[in-house]
Design a protein around this motif. Sequence first.
Motif, PDB file in Angstrom:
ATOM      1  N   GLN A  69       0.620  -1.261   0.033  1.00 11.29           N
ATOM      2  CA  GLN A  69       0.067  -0.107   0.083  1.00 11.29           C
ATOM      3  C   GLN A  69       0.379   1.364   0.303  1.00 11.29           C
ATOM      4  O   GLN A  69      -0.025   2.270  -0.353  1.00 11.29           O
ATOM      5  CB  GLN A  69      -1.075   0.194   1.283  1.00 11.29           C
ATOM      6  CG  GLN A  69      -1.872  -0.915   1.179  1.00 11.29           C
ATOM      7  CD  GLN A  69      -2.757  -1.203   0.042  1.00 11.29           C
ATOM      8  OE1 GLN A  69      -3.406  -0.779  -0.811  1.00 11.29           O
ATOM      9  NE2 GLN A  69      -2.943  -2.346  -0.879  1.00 11.29           N
ATOM     10  N   MET A  70       1.923   1.100   0.069  1.00  7.76           N
ATOM     11  CA  MET A  70       2.926   1.949   0.058  1.00  7.76           C
ATOM     12  C   MET A  70       3.056   2.944  -1.049  1.00  7.76           C
ATOM     13  O   MET A  70       3.687   3.930  -1.223  1.00  7.76           O
ATOM     14  CB  MET A  70       4.449   1.734   0.803  1.00  7.76           C
ATOM     15  CG  MET A  70       4.209   1.699   2.522  1.00  7.76           C
ATOM     16  SD  MET A  70       5.942   0.956   3.004  1.00  7.76           S
ATOM     17  CE  MET A  70       6.783   2.224   1.636  1.00  7.76           C
ATOM     18  N   TRP A  71       2.838   2.244  -2.450  1.00  7.26           N
ATOM     19  CA  TRP A  71       2.896   2.433  -3.379  1.00  7.26           C
ATOM     20  C   TRP A  71       1.868   2.571  -4.342  1.00  7.26           C
ATOM     21  O   TRP A  71       1.875   3.020  -5.812  1.00  7.26           O
ATOM     22  CB  TRP A  71       3.768   1.416  -4.402  1.00  7.26           C
ATOM     23  CG  TRP A  71       4.824   1.132  -2.837  1.00  7.26           C
ATOM     24  CD1 TRP A  71       5.785   0.276  -2.161  1.00  7.26           C
ATOM     25  CD2 TRP A  71       5.911   1.865  -3.438  1.00  7.26           C
ATOM     26  NE1 TRP A  71       7.089   0.111  -1.673  1.00  7.26           N
ATOM     27  CE2 TRP A  71       7.469   1.444  -2.450  1.00  7.26           C
ATOM     28  CE3 TRP A  71       6.276   2.727  -3.915  1.00  7.26           C
ATOM     29  CZ2 TRP A  71       8.527   2.111  -2.083  1.00  7.26           C
ATOM     30  CZ3 TRP A  71       8.323   3.582  -3.995  1.00  7.26           C
ATOM     31  CH2 TRP A  71       9.210   3.023  -2.526  1.00  7.26           C
ATOM     32  N   GLN A  72       0.715   1.896  -3.406  1.00  8.77           N
ATOM     33  CA  GLN A  72      -0.365   2.332  -4.081  1.00  8.77           C
ATOM     34  C   GLN A  72      -0.867   4.024  -5.443  1.00  8.77           C
ATOM     35  O   GLN A  72      -1.817   4.443  -6.074  1.00  8.77           O
ATOM     36  CB  GLN A  72      -2.201   2.536  -3.631  1.00  8.77           C
ATOM     37  CG  GLN A  72      -1.468   3.768  -2.491  1.00  8.77           C
ATOM     38  CD  GLN A  72      -3.206   2.934  -1.524  1.00  8.77           C
ATOM     39  OE1 GLN A  72      -3.745   2.112  -1.848  1.00  8.77           O
ATOM     40  NE2 GLN A  72      -3.017   3.570  -0.844  1.00  8.77           N
ATOM     41  N   ASP A  73      -0.423   5.133  -4.871  1.00 12.00           N
ATOM     42  CA  ASP A  73       0.039   6.679  -5.199  1.00 12.00           C
ATOM     43  C   ASP A  73       0.632   6.314  -6.495  1.00 12.00           C
ATOM     44  O   ASP A  73       0.640   7.753  -7.387  1.00 12.00           O
ATOM     45  CB  ASP A  73       0.249   7.913  -4.210  1.00 12.00           C
ATOM     46  CG  ASP A  73      -0.901   7.438  -3.744  1.00 12.00           C
ATOM     47  OD1 ASP A  73      -2.301   7.514  -3.930  1.00 12.00           O
ATOM     48  OD2 ASP A  73      -0.556   8.248  -1.911  1.00 12.00           O
ATOM     49  N   GLU A  77      -0.984  -0.051 -11.123  1.00 12.30           N
ATOM     50  CA  GLU A  77      -2.569  -1.586 -11.053  1.00 12.30           C
ATOM     51  C   GLU A  77      -1.080  -2.312  -9.194  1.00 12.30           C
ATOM     52  O   GLU A  77      -0.355  -2.784 -10.009  1.00 12.30           O
ATOM     53  CB  GLU A  77      -2.641  -1.943 -11.923  1.00 12.30           C
ATOM     54  CG  GLU A  77      -3.150  -3.592 -11.480  1.00 12.30           C
ATOM     55  CD  GLU A  77      -4.322  -4.155 -12.564  1.00 12.30           C
ATOM     56  OE1 GLU A  77      -4.898  -5.820 -12.256  1.00 12.30           O
ATOM     57  OE2 GLU A  77      -4.186  -3.434 -13.543  1.00 12.30           O
ATOM     58  N   LEU A  78      -1.561  -2.316  -8.286  1.00 18.52           N
ATOM     59  CA  LEU A  78      -0.208  -2.980  -7.836  1.00 18.52           C
ATOM     60  C   LEU A  78      -0.704  -4.303  -7.535  1.00 18.52           C
ATOM     61  O   LEU A  78      -1.646  -5.235  -7.972  1.00 18.52           O
ATOM     62  CB  LEU A  78      -1.086  -2.882  -6.412  1.00 18.52           C
ATOM     63  CG  LEU A  78      -0.867  -1.431  -5.366  1.00 18.52           C
ATOM     64  CD1 LEU A  78      -1.236  -1.371  -4.291  1.00 18.52           C
ATOM     65  CD2 LEU A  78       0.827  -1.374  -5.259  1.00 18.52           C
ATOM     66  N   PRO A  79       0.132  -5.358  -8.671  1.00 21.57           N
ATOM     67  CA  PRO A  79       0.471  -6.772  -8.261  1.00 21.57           C
ATOM     68  C   PRO A  79      -0.061  -7.204  -7.070  1.00 21.57           C
ATOM     69  O   PRO A  79      -0.782  -7.384  -6.297  1.00 21.57           O
ATOM     70  CB  PRO A  79       2.183  -7.029  -8.368  1.00 21.57           C
ATOM     71  CG  PRO A  79       2.598  -5.119  -8.742  1.00 21.57           C
ATOM     72  CD  PRO A  79       2.276  -4.285  -8.025  1.00 21.57           C
ATOM     73  N   ASP A  80      -0.110  -8.667  -7.334  1.00 21.41           N
ATOM     74  CA  ASP A  80      -0.876 -10.012  -6.476  1.00 21.41           C
ATOM     75  C   ASP A  80       0.248 -10.202  -5.352  1.00 21.41           C
ATOM     76  O   ASP A  80      -0.354 -11.055  -4.146  1.00 21.41           O
ATOM     77  CB  ASP A  80      -2.283 -11.079  -6.962  1.00 21.41           C
ATOM     78  CG  ASP A  80      -3.058 -10.339  -7.631  1.00 21.41           C
ATOM     79  OD1 ASP A  80      -3.816  -9.074  -7.428  1.00 21.41           O
ATOM     80  OD2 ASP A  80      -3.282 -10.487  -8.777  1.00 21.41           O
ATOM     81  N   TYR A  81       1.534 -10.282  -6.081  1.00 18.56           N
ATOM     82  CA  TYR A  81       2.123 -11.110  -5.328  1.00 18.56           C
ATOM     83  C   TYR A  81       3.579 -10.973  -6.017  1.00 18.56           C
ATOM     84  O   TYR A  81       3.897 -10.253  -6.777  1.00 18.56           O
ATOM     85  CB  TYR A  81       1.989 -12.665  -5.417  1.00 18.56           C
ATOM     86  CG  TYR A  81       2.061 -13.218  -6.873  1.00 18.56           C
ATOM     87  CD1 TYR A  81       3.426 -13.749  -7.559  1.00 18.56           C
ATOM     88  CD2 TYR A  81       0.970 -13.547  -7.810  1.00 18.56           C
ATOM     89  CE1 TYR A  81       3.616 -14.184  -9.084  1.00 18.56           C
ATOM     90  CE2 TYR A  81       0.692 -14.158  -8.807  1.00 18.56           C
ATOM     91  CZ  TYR A  81       1.831 -14.348  -9.260  1.00 18.56           C
ATOM     92  OH  TYR A  81       2.449 -14.595 -10.367  1.00 18.56           O
TER      93      TYR A  81
END
Length: 218
Positions: A69-73, A77-81
């Motif tokens: 979540q630190m990188w959501q901005d 699309e954040l990876p799942d793993y």
Amino acid sequence: MIYELNAISTGKIETLTYGKKQMQSALNKTVFTDTCWLTTTGFCDDEQAYKGHGGPDKALCLFSKSNYQMWQDDITELPDYAMFGENLTAKHMDEKTTYFGNQYQLGSAIIEVSEIREPCWKIQTKYQIPDLVKRMSSSGRTGFYFRVLKEGYVAPDDNLHLIQQAPDDTLLSVFELNHLMYNDRNNISKLTYALQNPYLTTARIDKLQRLLTKAQQL
């Protein structure tokens, strides 16, 4: 205590291109679907591209899914793993409460927390975030490495079972060592304490000793 894993991943070295830069890396790992043998240098199906990654003191890399979540901005699309090429994506493992020398059972293998993860230019290049390495390092949320005390088979649905916490008189968390290395490098008392830790790698002890020597000369 059981720590749930979202994914256990391995990868092969390949040529990756991001922007104008090419690199040899096993950064893009995928979840394995069958039982895999874990050796003292890592999973049999995993590869490392160059010196400084892998080896007996860095056999497995873990990164907590809660840190994504630190990188959501920054990332649409954040990876799942395996966001940062980690082998173990944990549902939640906090660097502040994970100590060097902690031992865990993973499948039939036994592993021990051994080293901080030092972010490198390759993950910064992949995500095209110019200050990723600096931000990740200073945050203390880097993930960490394990050494393998006992080789064994690991299945895709295995989780981490804490079987032994480091002794109270040696407690040094991953977060504390990160903070010392990246934000508090002249703290003589904390450097001295860290140097007494019996679970740190020889390479880390050497780096801490150099920092201490420099701090004492200020």
